[in-house]
Design a protein around this motif. Structure first.
Motif, mmCIF file in Angstrom:
data_model
loop_
_atom_site.group_PDB
_atom_site.id
_atom_site.type_symbol
_atom_site.label_atom_id
_atom_site.label_comp_id
_atom_site.label_asym_id
_atom_site.label_seq_id
_atom_site.Cartn_x
_atom_site.Cartn_y
_atom_site.Cartn_z
ATOM 1 N N MET A 217 0.975 -0.816 0.063
ATOM 2 C CA MET A 217 -0.070 0.224 0.031
ATOM 3 C C MET A 217 0.607 0.946 -0.026
ATOM 4 O O MET A 217 1.434 1.633 0.868
ATOM 5 N N ASN A 218 0.435 2.564 -0.725
ATOM 6 C CA ASN A 218 1.905 3.423 -0.504
ATOM 7 C C ASN A 218 0.968 4.159 0.424
ATOM 8 O O ASN A 218 -0.105 4.201 1.224
ATOM 9 N N ASN A 219 1.597 5.388 0.578
ATOM 10 C CA ASN A 219 1.626 6.569 1.728
ATOM 11 C C ASN A 219 0.250 7.317 1.535
ATOM 12 O O ASN A 219 -0.127 7.610 2.241
ATOM 13 N N THR A 220 0.501 7.603 0.326
ATOM 14 C CA THR A 220 -1.303 8.767 -0.405
ATOM 15 C C THR A 220 -2.586 7.135 0.512
ATOM 16 O O THR A 220 -3.056 7.804 1.433
ATOM 17 N N ARG A 221 -2.500 5.619 -0.247
ATOM 18 C CA ARG A 221 -3.836 5.624 0.540
ATOM 19 C C ARG A 221 -3.775 5.035 2.260
ATOM 20 O O ARG A 221 -4.791 5.396 2.881
ATOM 21 N N ARG A 222 -2.303 5.085 2.427
ATOM 22 C CA ARG A 222 -2.475 4.992 3.574
ATOM 23 C C ARG A 222 -2.394 6.151 5.014
ATOM 24 O O ARG A 222 -3.520 5.534 5.793
ATOM 25 N N LYS A 223 -2.323 7.335 4.666
ATOM 26 C CA LYS A 223 -3.162 8.679 5.092
ATOM 27 C C LYS A 223 -4.181 8.671 4.903
ATOM 28 O O LYS A 223 -5.008 9.354 5.805
ATOM 29 N N LEU A 224 -5.042 8.264 3.650
ATOM 30 C CA LEU A 224 -6.525 7.913 3.495
ATOM 31 C C LEU A 224 -7.108 7.541 4.628
ATOM 32 O O LEU A 224 -8.252 7.626 5.458
ATOM 33 N N LEU A 225 -6.804 6.097 4.920
ATOM 34 C CA LEU A 225 -6.987 5.224 5.781
ATOM 35 C C LEU A 225 -6.514 5.678 7.297
ATOM 36 O O LEU A 225 -7.835 5.334 7.758
ATOM 37 N N GLN A 226 -5.598 5.934 7.367
ATOM 38 C CA GLN A 226 -5.433 6.459 8.724
ATOM 39 C C GLN A 226 -6.605 8.070 8.830
ATOM 40 O O GLN A 226 -7.430 8.346 10.578
ATOM 41 N N SER A 227 -6.855 8.839 8.396
ATOM 42 C CA SER A 227 -7.929 10.084 7.769
ATOM 43 C C SER A 227 -9.022 8.641 8.839
ATOM 44 O O SER A 227 -10.015 9.460 9.426
ATOM 45 N N ILE A 228 -9.600 8.022 7.860
ATOM 46 C CA ILE A 228 -10.881 7.642 8.126
ATOM 47 C C ILE A 228 -11.044 6.557 9.689
ATOM 48 O O ILE A 228 -11.370 7.104 10.303
ATOM 49 N N LEU A 229 -9.711 6.125 9.967
ATOM 50 C CA LEU A 229 -9.641 5.642 11.453
ATOM 51 C C LEU A 229 -9.712 6.162 12.467
ATOM 52 O O LEU A 229 -9.759 6.719 13.600
#
Length: 76
Positions: free
Chosen positions: A1-13
């Protein structure tokens, strides 16, 4: 998973954690209100509705926690 998607998931978390916390506060307030009802009112239609609302909020909290866990696993 790239950093952009990881950051989006972190925002959702973060949002899910906030929602869970707010829901827990509301559930606790409703539980306190129910606990302060006289016994006669606890078994009334209103008391039963309050108990049902508390139970539904507990289910929602559990579902949010499951979603958080799933997202965290996806991020590994």
């Amino acid at each position: 998973m790239n950093n952009t998607r990881r950051k989006l998931l972190q925002s959702i978390l973060d949002k899910l954690n906030d929602c869970s916390s707010e829901l827990e506060n509301i559930r606790d307030e409703e539980q306190d209100a129910f606990d302060n009802f006289p016994e006669g009112l606890q078994v009334s239609e209103r008391g039963e509705a309050m108990e049902n609302a508390i139970s539904e909020m507990e289910d929602a909290i559990s579902n949010i926690e499951d979603a958080i866990s799933s997202i965290e696993t996806a991020m590994e």
